[in-house]
Design a protein around this motif. Structure first.
Motif, PDB file in Angstrom:
ATOM      1  N   VAL A 212       0.876  -1.174   0.000  1.00  0.00           N
ATOM      2  CA  VAL A 212       0.000   0.000   0.000  1.00  0.00           C
ATOM      3  C   VAL A 212       0.906   1.215   0.000  1.00  0.00           C
ATOM      4  O   VAL A 212       1.774   1.378   0.870  1.00  0.00           O
ATOM      5  N   THR A 213       0.725   2.031  -1.016  1.00  0.00           N
ATOM      6  CA  THR A 213       1.509   3.258  -1.133  1.00  0.00           C
ATOM      7  C   THR A 213       0.689   4.258  -1.934  1.00  0.00           C
ATOM      8  O   THR A 213      -0.198   3.862  -2.684  1.00  0.00           O
ATOM      9  N   SER A 214       0.963   5.511  -1.777  1.00  0.00           N
ATOM     10  CA  SER A 214       0.131   6.530  -2.406  1.00  0.00           C
ATOM     11  C   SER A 214       0.968   7.511  -3.216  1.00  0.00           C
ATOM     12  O   SER A 214       2.014   7.986  -2.749  1.00  0.00           O
ATOM     13  N   ALA A 215       0.487   7.810  -4.419  1.00  0.00           N
ATOM     14  CA  ALA A 215       1.145   8.813  -5.246  1.00  0.00           C
ATOM     15  C   ALA A 215       1.066  10.186  -4.592  1.00  0.00           C
ATOM     16  O   ALA A 215       1.961  11.017  -4.772  1.00  0.00           O
ATOM     17  N   HIS A 216       0.015  10.429  -3.812  1.00  0.00           N
ATOM     18  CA  HIS A 216      -0.218  11.744  -3.224  1.00  0.00           C
ATOM     19  C   HIS A 216       0.228  11.843  -1.766  1.00  0.00           C
ATOM     20  O   HIS A 216       0.812  12.843  -1.364  1.00  0.00           O
ATOM     21  N   ARG A 217      -0.063  10.806  -0.980  1.00  0.00           N
ATOM     22  CA  ARG A 217       0.199  10.894   0.456  1.00  0.00           C
ATOM     23  C   ARG A 217       1.596  10.410   0.841  1.00  0.00           C
ATOM     24  O   ARG A 217       2.125  10.836   1.874  1.00  0.00           O
ATOM     25  N   THR A 218       2.187   9.517   0.046  1.00  0.00           N
ATOM     26  CA  THR A 218       3.528   9.012   0.362  1.00  0.00           C
ATOM     27  C   THR A 218       4.399   8.981  -0.899  1.00  0.00           C
ATOM     28  O   THR A 218       4.937   7.934  -1.264  1.00  0.00           O
ATOM     29  N   PRO A 219       4.554  10.111  -1.578  1.00  0.00           N
ATOM     30  CA  PRO A 219       5.306  10.084  -2.840  1.00  0.00           C
ATOM     31  C   PRO A 219       6.760   9.652  -2.689  1.00  0.00           C
ATOM     32  O   PRO A 219       7.282   8.923  -3.537  1.00  0.00           O
ATOM     33  N   ALA A 220       7.424  10.071  -1.635  1.00  0.00           N
ATOM     34  CA  ALA A 220       8.827   9.685  -1.446  1.00  0.00           C
ATOM     35  C   ALA A 220       8.949   8.187  -1.198  1.00  0.00           C
ATOM     36  O   ALA A 220       9.842   7.521  -1.736  1.00  0.00           O
ATOM     37  N   ALA A 221       8.047   7.637  -0.392  1.00  0.00           N
ATOM     38  CA  ALA A 221       8.068   6.200  -0.116  1.00  0.00           C
ATOM     39  C   ALA A 221       7.748   5.405  -1.378  1.00  0.00           C
ATOM     40  O   ALA A 221       8.331   4.346  -1.629  1.00  0.00           O
ATOM     41  N   THR A 222       6.814   5.907  -2.194  1.00  0.00           N
ATOM     42  CA  THR A 222       6.488   5.242  -3.453  1.00  0.00           C
ATOM     43  C   THR A 222       7.714   5.211  -4.346  1.00  0.00           C
ATOM     44  O   THR A 222       8.071   4.166  -4.907  1.00  0.00           O
ATOM     45  N   HIS A 223       8.381   6.340  -4.489  1.00  0.00           N
ATOM     46  CA  HIS A 223       9.574   6.427  -5.319  1.00  0.00           C
ATOM     47  C   HIS A 223      10.654   5.465  -4.814  1.00  0.00           C
ATOM     48  O   HIS A 223      11.267   4.727  -5.603  1.00  0.00           O
ATOM     49  N   ALA A 224      10.874   5.464  -3.510  1.00  0.00           N
ATOM     50  CA  ALA A 224      11.901   4.596  -2.927  1.00  0.00           C
ATOM     51  C   ALA A 224      11.576   3.118  -3.177  1.00  0.00           C
ATOM     52  O   ALA A 224      12.465   2.334  -3.531  1.00  0.00           O
ATOM     53  N   TYR A 225      10.320   2.742  -2.991  1.00  0.00           N
ATOM     54  CA  TYR A 225       9.947   1.337  -3.207  1.00  0.00           C
ATOM     55  C   TYR A 225      10.146   0.932  -4.663  1.00  0.00           C
ATOM     56  O   TYR A 225      10.709  -0.128  -4.954  1.00  0.00           O
ATOM     57  N   VAL A 226       9.666   1.740  -5.598  1.00  0.00           N
ATOM     58  CA  VAL A 226       9.765   1.395  -7.021  1.00  0.00           C
ATOM     59  C   VAL A 226      11.225   1.238  -7.417  1.00  0.00           C
ATOM     60  O   VAL A 226      11.603   0.271  -8.097  1.00  0.00           O
ATOM     61  N   THR A 227      12.064   2.159  -7.007  1.00  0.00           N
ATOM     62  CA  THR A 227      13.490   2.095  -7.330  1.00  0.00           C
ATOM     63  C   THR A 227      14.118   0.832  -6.746  1.00  0.00           C
ATOM     64  O   THR A 227      14.850   0.111  -7.429  1.00  0.00           O
ATOM     65  N   ASP A 228      13.818   0.556  -5.490  1.00  0.00           N
ATOM     66  CA  ASP A 228      14.361  -0.632  -4.823  1.00  0.00           C
ATOM     67  C   ASP A 228      13.835  -1.911  -5.474  1.00  0.00           C
ATOM     68  O   ASP A 228      14.598  -2.856  -5.708  1.00  0.00           O
TER      69      ASP A 228
ATOM     70  N   LEU B  53      -1.510   6.712  -9.123  1.00  0.00           N
ATOM     71  CA  LEU B  53      -0.444   5.801  -8.714  1.00  0.00           C
ATOM     72  C   LEU B  53       0.271   5.184  -9.916  1.00  0.00           C
ATOM     73  O   LEU B  53       1.498   5.180  -9.977  1.00  0.00           O
ATOM     74  N   ALA B  54      -0.475   4.663 -10.881  1.00  0.00           N
ATOM     75  CA  ALA B  54       0.168   4.030 -12.045  1.00  0.00           C
ATOM     76  C   ALA B  54       1.020   5.040 -12.807  1.00  0.00           C
ATOM     77  O   ALA B  54       2.147   4.734 -13.210  1.00  0.00           O
ATOM     78  N   GLY B  55       0.510   6.228 -12.995  1.00  0.00           N
ATOM     79  CA  GLY B  55       1.269   7.257 -13.699  1.00  0.00           C
ATOM     80  C   GLY B  55       2.508   7.681 -12.936  1.00  0.00           C
ATOM     81  O   GLY B  55       3.575   7.891 -13.531  1.00  0.00           O
ATOM     82  N   ALA B  56       2.388   7.802 -11.630  1.00  0.00           N
ATOM     83  CA  ALA B  56       3.551   8.162 -10.820  1.00  0.00           C
ATOM     84  C   ALA B  56       4.619   7.083 -10.912  1.00  0.00           C
ATOM     85  O   ALA B  56       5.812   7.382 -11.051  1.00  0.00           O
ATOM     86  N   VAL B  57       4.200   5.820 -10.864  1.00  0.00           N
ATOM     87  CA  VAL B  57       5.154   4.713 -10.969  1.00  0.00           C
ATOM     88  C   VAL B  57       5.789   4.691 -12.353  1.00  0.00           C
ATOM     89  O   VAL B  57       7.005   4.517 -12.501  1.00  0.00           O
ATOM     90  N   ALA B  58       4.987   4.900 -13.393  1.00  0.00           N
ATOM     91  CA  ALA B  58       5.518   4.919 -14.761  1.00  0.00           C
ATOM     92  C   ALA B  58       6.539   6.034 -14.949  1.00  0.00           C
ATOM     93  O   ALA B  58       7.450   5.909 -15.772  1.00  0.00           O
ATOM     94  N   GLY B  59       6.401   7.104 -14.202  1.00  0.00           N
ATOM     95  CA  GLY B  59       7.361   8.189 -14.278  1.00  0.00           C
ATOM     96  C   GLY B  59       8.692   7.863 -13.620  1.00  0.00           C
ATOM     97  O   GLY B  59       9.687   8.542 -13.849  1.00  0.00           O
ATOM     98  N   ILE B  60       8.720   6.799 -12.819  1.00  0.00           N
ATOM     99  CA  ILE B  60       9.928   6.414 -12.087  1.00  0.00           C
ATOM    100  C   ILE B  60      10.681   5.292 -12.803  1.00  0.00           C
ATOM    101  O   ILE B  60      11.907   5.251 -12.788  1.00  0.00           O
ATOM    102  N   THR B  61       9.952   4.371 -13.412  1.00  0.00           N
ATOM    103  CA  THR B  61      10.551   3.159 -13.980  1.00  0.00           C
ATOM    104  C   THR B  61      10.303   3.056 -15.481  1.00  0.00           C
ATOM    105  O   THR B  61       9.357   3.659 -15.996  1.00  0.00           O
ATOM    106  N   THR B  62      11.138   2.277 -16.136  1.00  0.00           N
ATOM    107  CA  THR B  62      10.883   1.941 -17.542  1.00  0.00           C
ATOM    108  C   THR B  62      10.341   0.528 -17.668  1.00  0.00           C
ATOM    109  O   THR B  62      10.130   0.037 -18.770  1.00  0.00           O
ATOM    110  N   ARG B  63      10.090  -0.134 -16.562  1.00  0.00           N
ATOM    111  CA  ARG B  63       9.444  -1.446 -16.579  1.00  0.00           C
ATOM    112  C   ARG B  63       7.974  -1.244 -16.965  1.00  0.00           C
ATOM    113  O   ARG B  63       7.403  -0.172 -16.746  1.00  0.00           O
ATOM    114  N   PRO B  64       7.323  -2.282 -17.496  1.00  0.00           N
ATOM    115  CA  PRO B  64       5.900  -2.149 -17.805  1.00  0.00           C
ATOM    116  C   PRO B  64       5.075  -1.849 -16.553  1.00  0.00           C
ATOM    117  O   PRO B  64       5.313  -2.437 -15.488  1.00  0.00           O
ATOM    118  N   VAL B  65       4.127  -0.945 -16.705  1.00  0.00           N
ATOM    119  CA  VAL B  65       3.205  -0.590 -15.625  1.00  0.00           C
ATOM    120  C   VAL B  65       1.787  -0.841 -16.122  1.00  0.00           C
ATOM    121  O   VAL B  65       1.407  -0.361 -17.190  1.00  0.00           O
TER     122      VAL B  65
END
Length: 168
Positions: free
Chosen positions: A37-53, A72-84
Protein backbone atom coordinates in the motif's frame (compact mmCIF):
# COMPACT_ATOMS: atom_id res chain seq x y z
CA UNK A 1 20.58 -14.24 -9.03
CA UNK A 2 17.32 -12.62 -7.96
CA UNK A 3 13.92 -14.16 -8.64
CA UNK A 4 11.87 -12.01 -11.01
CA UNK A 5 8.66 -10.75 -9.46
CA UNK A 6 5.64 -8.55 -10.01
CA UNK A 7 4.98 -5.65 -7.65
CA UNK A 8 1.30 -5.03 -6.90
CA UNK A 9 0.79 -1.54 -5.50
CA UNK A 10 -2.48 -0.26 -4.09
CA UNK A 11 -3.40 3.28 -3.15
CA UNK A 12 -5.34 1.97 -0.16
CA UNK A 13 -5.85 -1.26 1.73
CA UNK A 14 -9.53 -0.96 0.77
CA UNK A 15 -8.42 -1.93 -2.79
CA UNK A 16 -7.41 -5.43 -1.65
CA UNK A 17 -10.81 -7.12 -2.18
CA UNK A 18 -10.67 -6.09 -5.85
CA UNK A 19 -6.96 -6.79 -6.24
CA UNK A 20 -7.25 -10.26 -4.74
CA UNK A 21 -8.16 -11.34 -8.29
CA UNK A 22 -4.73 -10.18 -9.45
CA UNK A 23 -2.99 -12.07 -6.67
CA UNK A 24 -4.98 -15.21 -7.44
CA UNK A 25 -3.99 -15.11 -11.12
CA UNK A 26 -0.34 -14.47 -10.33
CA UNK A 27 -0.39 -17.36 -7.85
CA UNK A 28 -1.98 -19.67 -10.40
CA UNK A 29 1.01 -19.07 -12.70
CA UNK A 30 3.53 -19.45 -9.83
CA UNK A 31 4.62 -15.84 -10.31
CA UNK A 32 6.37 -14.33 -7.34
CA UNK A 33 4.85 -11.05 -6.21
CA UNK A 34 4.99 -8.39 -3.57
CA UNK A 35 2.01 -6.35 -2.40
CA UNK A 36 2.30 -2.85 -0.99
CA UNK A 37 0.00 0.00 0.00
CA UNK A 38 1.51 3.26 -1.13
CA UNK A 39 0.13 6.53 -2.41
CA UNK A 40 1.14 8.81 -5.25
CA UNK A 41 -0.22 11.74 -3.22
CA UNK A 42 0.20 10.89 0.46
CA UNK A 43 3.53 9.01 0.36
CA UNK A 44 5.31 10.08 -2.84
CA UNK A 45 8.83 9.69 -1.45
CA UNK A 46 8.07 6.20 -0.12
CA UNK A 47 6.49 5.24 -3.45
CA UNK A 48 9.57 6.43 -5.32
CA UNK A 49 11.90 4.60 -2.93
CA UNK A 50 9.95 1.34 -3.21
CA UNK A 51 9.77 1.39 -7.02
CA UNK A 52 13.49 2.09 -7.33
CA UNK A 53 14.36 -0.63 -4.82
CA UNK A 54 11.95 -3.16 -6.36
CA UNK A 55 13.40 -2.60 -9.82
CA UNK A 56 16.92 -3.15 -8.46
CA UNK A 57 15.75 -6.38 -6.78
CA UNK A 58 14.28 -7.85 -9.98
CA UNK A 59 10.75 -6.51 -10.36
CA UNK A 60 9.75 -7.02 -14.00
CA UNK A 61 6.20 -5.60 -13.99
CA UNK A 62 4.36 -3.14 -11.76
CA UNK A 63 0.59 -3.42 -11.31
CA UNK A 64 -0.92 -0.32 -9.73
CA UNK A 65 -4.49 -0.05 -8.45
CA UNK A 66 -6.14 3.17 -7.43
CA UNK A 67 -9.52 4.81 -7.45
CA UNK A 68 -10.73 8.38 -7.79
CA UNK A 69 -7.79 10.48 -9.05
CA UNK A 70 -5.81 7.25 -9.67
CA UNK A 71 -2.37 8.75 -10.16
CA UNK A 72 -0.44 5.80 -8.71
CA UNK A 73 0.17 4.03 -12.05
CA UNK A 74 1.27 7.26 -13.70
CA UNK A 75 3.55 8.16 -10.82
CA UNK A 76 5.15 4.71 -10.97
CA UNK A 77 5.52 4.92 -14.76
CA UNK A 78 7.36 8.19 -14.28
CA UNK A 79 9.93 6.41 -12.09
CA UNK A 80 10.55 3.16 -13.98
CA UNK A 81 10.88 1.94 -17.54
CA UNK A 82 9.44 -1.45 -16.58
CA UNK A 83 5.90 -2.15 -17.80
CA UNK A 84 3.21 -0.59 -15.62
CA UNK A 85 -0.36 -1.88 -15.64
CA UNK A 86 -3.01 0.38 -14.15
CA UNK A 87 -6.14 -1.04 -12.55
CA UNK A 88 -8.88 1.57 -12.08
CA UNK A 89 -10.82 0.78 -8.89
CA UNK A 90 -14.60 1.13 -9.06
CA UNK A 91 -15.01 3.60 -6.23
CA UNK A 92 -16.43 7.05 -5.61
CA UNK A 93 -19.37 8.81 -7.19
CA UNK A 94 -18.20 8.01 -10.75
CA UNK A 95 -17.71 4.29 -9.99
CA UNK A 96 -14.19 4.19 -11.44
CA UNK A 97 -14.71 6.15 -14.64
CA UNK A 98 -12.58 8.96 -13.24
CA UNK A 99 -9.91 6.42 -12.28
CA UNK A 100 -9.99 4.95 -15.79
CA UNK A 101 -9.41 8.35 -17.37
CA UNK A 102 -6.62 9.17 -14.91
CA UNK A 103 -4.98 5.85 -15.78
CA UNK A 104 -5.15 6.05 -19.56
CA UNK A 105 -4.50 9.77 -20.10
CA UNK A 106 -0.72 9.61 -19.86
CA UNK A 107 1.60 11.89 -21.80
CA UNK A 108 3.42 10.44 -24.78
CA UNK A 109 6.56 8.59 -23.75
CA UNK A 110 5.30 7.51 -20.32
CA UNK A 111 2.94 4.62 -21.06
CA UNK A 112 0.61 2.86 -18.66
CA UNK A 113 -1.29 -0.19 -19.85
CA UNK A 114 -4.84 0.13 -18.58
CA UNK A 115 -7.28 -2.69 -17.96
CA UNK A 116 -11.00 -2.65 -17.22
CA UNK A 117 -12.48 -1.01 -14.15
CA UNK A 118 -12.79 -3.25 -11.08
CA UNK A 119 -12.41 -7.01 -10.58
CA UNK A 120 -12.35 -7.94 -14.28
CA UNK A 121 -9.52 -5.48 -14.77
CA UNK A 122 -7.70 -6.77 -11.70
CA UNK A 123 -7.91 -10.30 -13.08
CA UNK A 124 -6.71 -9.17 -16.51
CA UNK A 125 -3.80 -7.30 -14.93
CA UNK A 126 -2.55 -10.61 -13.59
CA UNK A 127 -2.95 -12.26 -16.98
CA UNK A 128 -1.23 -9.37 -18.76
CA UNK A 129 1.68 -9.54 -16.32
CA UNK A 130 1.99 -13.28 -17.04
CA UNK A 131 1.97 -12.61 -20.78
CA UNK A 132 4.65 -9.93 -20.41
CA UNK A 133 6.83 -12.31 -18.39
CA UNK A 134 6.21 -15.03 -20.98
CA UNK A 135 7.99 -12.96 -23.63
CA UNK A 136 11.33 -14.04 -22.18
CA UNK A 137 10.26 -17.27 -20.47
CA UNK A 138 9.22 -20.24 -22.61
CA UNK A 139 7.91 -22.21 -19.63
CA UNK A 140 5.68 -19.28 -18.64
CA UNK A 141 4.50 -18.97 -22.25
CA UNK A 142 3.42 -22.62 -22.17
CA UNK A 143 1.55 -22.10 -18.87
CA UNK A 144 -0.25 -19.08 -20.34
CA UNK A 145 -1.20 -21.07 -23.47
CA UNK A 146 -2.41 -24.00 -21.37
CA UNK A 147 -4.54 -21.70 -19.21
CA UNK A 148 -6.07 -20.09 -22.30
CA UNK A 149 -6.89 -23.56 -23.67
CA UNK A 150 -8.42 -24.61 -20.35
CA UNK A 151 -10.65 -21.52 -20.42
CA UNK A 152 -11.71 -22.29 -24.01
CA UNK A 153 -12.54 -25.89 -23.08
CA UNK A 154 -14.68 -24.66 -20.17
CA UNK A 155 -16.75 -22.50 -22.54
CA UNK A 156 -17.15 -25.40 -24.98
CA UNK A 157 -18.28 -27.67 -22.13
CA UNK A 158 -20.82 -25.08 -20.94
CA UNK A 159 -22.23 -24.80 -24.46
CA UNK A 160 -22.46 -28.61 -24.76
CA UNK A 161 -24.34 -28.76 -21.44
CA UNK A 162 -26.72 -26.02 -22.61
CA UNK A 163 -27.36 -27.76 -25.91
CA UNK A 164 -28.08 -31.03 -24.10
CA UNK A 165 -30.45 -29.27 -21.69
CA UNK A 166 -32.28 -27.75 -24.68
CA UNK A 167 -32.41 -31.17 -26.38
CA UNK A 168 -30.29 -30.17 -29.35
Amino acid sequence: MTTPFVAVLMGSDSDLPVMQSTLDVLSSFDIHFEVKVTSAHRTPAATHAYVTDAEERGCKVFICAAGLAAHLAGAVAGITTRPVIGVPIDAGPLQGHDALLSTVMMPGGVPVAAVAIGKAGAKNAGYLAAQLLAIGDDAMAERVKADRQKNAEAVIAKDAALQEKLGR
